[in-house]
Motif scaffolding. Structure first.
Motif, mmCIF file in Angstrom:
data_model
loop_
_atom_site.group_PDB
_atom_site.id
_atom_site.type_symbol
_atom_site.label_atom_id
_atom_site.label_comp_id
_atom_site.label_asym_id
_atom_site.label_seq_id
_atom_site.Cartn_x
_atom_site.Cartn_y
_atom_site.Cartn_z
ATOM 1 N N LYS A 194 7.324 -31.349 -0.326
ATOM 2 C CA LYS A 194 7.526 -29.923 -0.284
ATOM 3 C C LYS A 194 8.897 -29.893 0.569
ATOM 4 N N ASN A 196 11.334 -27.244 2.413
ATOM 5 C CA ASN A 196 11.374 -25.929 2.891
ATOM 6 C C ASN A 196 12.917 -25.713 3.338
ATOM 7 N N TYR A 198 15.416 -22.603 5.128
ATOM 8 C CA TYR A 198 15.683 -21.455 6.039
ATOM 9 C C TYR A 198 16.974 -20.889 5.995
ATOM 10 N N ALA A 218 17.236 -23.972 -2.494
ATOM 11 C CA ALA A 218 16.299 -24.600 -3.374
ATOM 12 C C ALA A 218 16.654 -24.750 -4.833
ATOM 13 N N ASN A 244 8.069 -20.850 -3.366
ATOM 14 C CA ASN A 244 8.311 -19.793 -2.658
ATOM 15 C C ASN A 244 9.932 -19.555 -3.003
ATOM 16 N N LYS A 255 13.497 -17.537 3.417
ATOM 17 C CA LYS A 255 12.691 -18.850 3.202
ATOM 18 C C LYS A 255 12.576 -18.951 1.866
ATOM 19 N N SER A 256 12.403 -20.583 1.380
ATOM 20 C CA SER A 256 12.053 -20.696 0.185
ATOM 21 C C SER A 256 11.498 -22.293 0.432
ATOM 22 N N GLN A 257 10.749 -22.638 -0.664
ATOM 23 C CA GLN A 257 10.218 -23.965 -0.842
ATOM 24 C C GLN A 257 10.106 -24.327 -2.267
ATOM 25 N N TRP A 259 8.648 -27.960 -4.467
ATOM 26 C CA TRP A 259 7.643 -28.902 -4.461
ATOM 27 C C TRP A 259 8.011 -29.868 -5.372
ATOM 28 N N TYR A 292 16.722 -27.037 6.544
ATOM 29 C CA TYR A 292 15.552 -27.464 5.876
ATOM 30 C C TYR A 292 14.635 -28.337 6.911
ATOM 31 N N ASP A 295 7.688 -31.133 4.283
ATOM 32 C CA ASP A 295 6.320 -31.246 4.308
ATOM 33 C C ASP A 295 5.968 -32.521 3.234
#
Length: 480
Positions: A194, A196, A198, A218, A244, A255-257, A259, A292, A295
Motif C-alpha cells: 500500500k 500512502n 499525504y 495516487a 482511500n 490523505k489517500s492510499q 493498494w 508518501y 505499508d
C-alpha cells in the motif's frame, strides 16, 4: 512380503479414516459454519489443535507471532514429515447448502476456497499415520502446521521467516479442487503493498491553490503504472484499488492510499517491478507537492514442486482412487453447474490446463496424470515459501463440480456438502499413506532432499520477502 506390508499399511490407515469419517465430517462442518477470516480463525484453529492434542500431539500455539498459527507434533527422532493445514474463509461468500445463491447471513464470510476441508483432511491424515506408526513401533516425527491467513498470503510467509518449517525433512499438502491429480505447476510470486500519500486539505472551490491533493498523487501513480505495463513481460500482473480517495469532492483530500498486488513468475521479477513502482510513487509525490510512505503487507515466492515427493503422492492417489460419488452428489453437482455463467465451465477448465474431455463430466470420477508440469498458474500461494525452505509437494481431489469457479458461492456450497466431504476423505487417505511410506523409506526423503538442494543451488536460496521489522497484522484477541 512387500505386498503384505503394503496391504497392512493401506488397511490400517484408510480403515481408521473410514471408521472415523463422520468425526472428520463434523469437524469440517463446524469450520464451514465458523467461516473465520485470516488471522481471525480462533475457533477453527482451536478445533483442529484440540483434536490433534486429544490424539497425543503436543501443541504449540501462537507461532511466528500469530495467535491462530500452531504446530502439532507427535513422535521422536527422524525422519520428520510435515503436513500443512489451512482453515481461513473469504469475505462476502456466505452461502447455504443449496443450488442457488442464498447466503446464510448477507455479506458474511464463506469457505469459497474449501479450507474447511483442507485443514481437516490434513489433520485426519496425520492422525491416521500416527496410529499406524504407534501400532507398528515405527520411529519418526509428524508435524502438523496449522497455517492461518492463506487467502491474504500472510500465514506461511511469516512462519517461514521465523524458521517454523526448518525442523522438518519434507512437507506434504493438498488443496480442494474439481479434479483428482497432482498440483504440479509453479505459481506467481507476489508483493502486496500500500502506497500512502499525504497532502494538504483546502476548499476545492474557494482556494484550491492552497491545497495539495493526495488523491491526485495516487491517480498519477496509477497512470504511471499503466504506462509501465508496456515495458514489462507479458506474464507480470499488477492490479490495484484506491482504498482511500478522500471524503468529498468539495475538499482537497490530504490523505489517500492505493493498494497494489505485483505478481510475476519469479521472485526476482517481482522485486524489480516493485522498485519501479517506488520510483513512480516518488514522481507522483514530486508532481503534486505531496509526501508518501509505504505499508508493505506481505510477499511470497513462486512454488517449487518436488518431483520425488510428487511421485509418492501420485502412487497413493492411484491406490486410494477418486472419491465415490452417488446419485445425490451427481444431482446436486448438475444443479450447481446449471447456475454457472455461459461458458464459465469451459473457461475454468481451459485456464487450469486440464484436458478438454473433462468438460463432458459433471464430477471427476478418476485419477489423472498431472497436466500442469512446467506451467505457472495464474494465482499465488504461500505454500511456495514452504517449498523454498524444505522439499514440498501437493495434490488436489474433486470436491466440487468440474469447472466450478474458485472463490464463488457455488464453491462454498460444494465444499460444505457431501461432495466436498468425500473429496476430503480421499485426501486424508492419500496424506496418511504418503506419510507412512516416507517414514518407512529414508531413501525417498534423501532423494527429495537431493532434488531440493540442486534447485536451491541453481536459484540461490531463500531470503524472506518480508522487511525484517514487519510484524504480522494480527487482530485483537477476542474476549472469552
Amino acid at each position: 512380503m512387500a505386498k503384505i506390508i503394503e496391504d497392512l499399511q493401506t488397511n490400517s490407515v484408510t480403515g481408521w479414516l473410514d471408521e472415523h469419517a463422520q468425526k472428520l465430517e463434523h469437524w469440517s462442518t463446524e469450520i464451514w459454519n465458523y467461516a473465520e477470516l485470516g488471522l481471525h480463525e480462533f475457533k477453527s484453529s482451536k478445533l483442529l489443535a484440540d483434536q490433534l492434542e486429544n490424539e497425543g500431539f503436543t501443541i504449540e500455539m501462537g507461532v511466528a507471532g500469530m495467535p491462530t498459527a500452531f504446530v502439532a507434533t507427535w513422535g521422536t527422532g527422524g525422519p520428520v514429515v510435515g503436513i500443512l493445514g489451512e482453515y481461513d474463509a473469504l469475505p462476502g461468500l456466505s452461502q447455504k447448502l443449496v443450488a442457488k445463491k442464498e447466503p446464510v447471513i448477507e455479506d458474511a464470510n464463506g469457505h469459497g476456497c474449501g479450507h474447511n476441508i483442507y485443514g481437516v483432511a490434513a489433520a485426519g491424515g496425520a492422525i491416521a499415520a500416527k496410529n499406524y506408526m504407534q501400532k507398528e513401533g515405527i520411529a519418526g516425527t509428524i508435524k502438523f502446521y496449522g497455517c492461518p491467513a492463506e487467502e491474504t498470503l500472510v500465514g506461511k510467509v511469516f512462519m517461514a521467516r521465523e524458521g517454523v518449517f526448518n525442523d522438518a525433512d519434507v512437507c506434504l499438502t493438498w488443496h480442494p479442487n474439481s479434479i483428482n491429480s497432482l498440483w504440479a505447476s509453479s505459481s506467481l510470486a507476489m508483493n502486496s503493498v500500500k502506497f500512502n500519500f499525504y497532502g494538504k486539505s483546502a476548499h476545492a472551490a474557494a482556494n484550491p491553490e492552497t491545497g495539495r491533493s493526495a488523491l491526485k498523487a495516487a491517480q498519477l501513480m496509477d497512470i504511471g503504472v499503466n504506462f509501465l505495463r508496456e515495458h514489462l513481460i507479458d506474464e507480470i500482473r499488477i492490479h490495484s484499488t484506491i482504498t482511500n480517495g478522500g471524503g468529498g469532492p468539495n475538499v482537497v483530500p490530504d490523505k489517500s492510499q492505493i493498494w497494489y498486488y505485483i505478481r510475476a513468475p519469479h521472485r526476482s521479477e517481482v522485486e524489480e517491478t516493485y522498485e519501479k513502482l517506488i520510483n513512480i510513487a516518488k514522481g507522483a509525490a514530486l508532481m503534486t507537492g505531496t509526501e508518501y510512505d509505504i505499508d508493505f503487507i506481505t510477499g511470497c515466492y513462486e512454488m517449487i514442486p518436488n518431483k520425488v515427493l510428487e511421485s509418492v503422492l501420485f502412487t497413493n492417489m492411484e491406490k486410494v482412487g477418486a472419491p465415490s460419488f452417488d446419485d445425490d452428489d451427481i444431482k446436486f453437482a448438475e444443479e450447481l453447474t446449471e447456475t454457472f455463467d455461459k461458458g464459465m465451465k469451459e473457461v475454468v477448465v481451459k485456464t487450469s490446463g486440464a484436458p478438454s474431455e473433462l468438460l463432458k463430466k459433471v464430477l471427476h470420477d478418476e485419477v489423472i496424470a498431472p497436466y500442469d508440469k512446467g506451467k505457472c498458474m495464474s494465482g499465488s500461494t504461500d505454500v511456495a515459501d514452504v517449498s523454498w525452505n524444505i522439499p514440498t509437494a501437493q495434490f488436489t481431489t474433486a470436491c466440487a463440480p468440474i469447472g466450478t469457479p474458485g472463490h464463488s458461492w457455488q464453491n462454498v456450497a460444494s465444499v460444505g456438502s457431501a461432495i466436498g466431504k468425500k473429496g476430503m476423505l480421499s485426501a486424508a487417505k492419500i496424506i496418511g499413506l504418503s506419510v507412512v511410506e516416507l517414514m518407512e523409506d529414508d531413501n525417498i526423503i534423501a532423494q527429495a532432499k537431493e532434488e531440493f538442494d540442486a534447485e536451491m543451488k541453481q536459484k540461490g536460496g531463500y531470503i524472506s520477502p518480508l522487511p525484517e521489522q514487519l510484524k504480522p497484522p494480527v487482530p485483537a484477541v477476542p474476549a472469552v
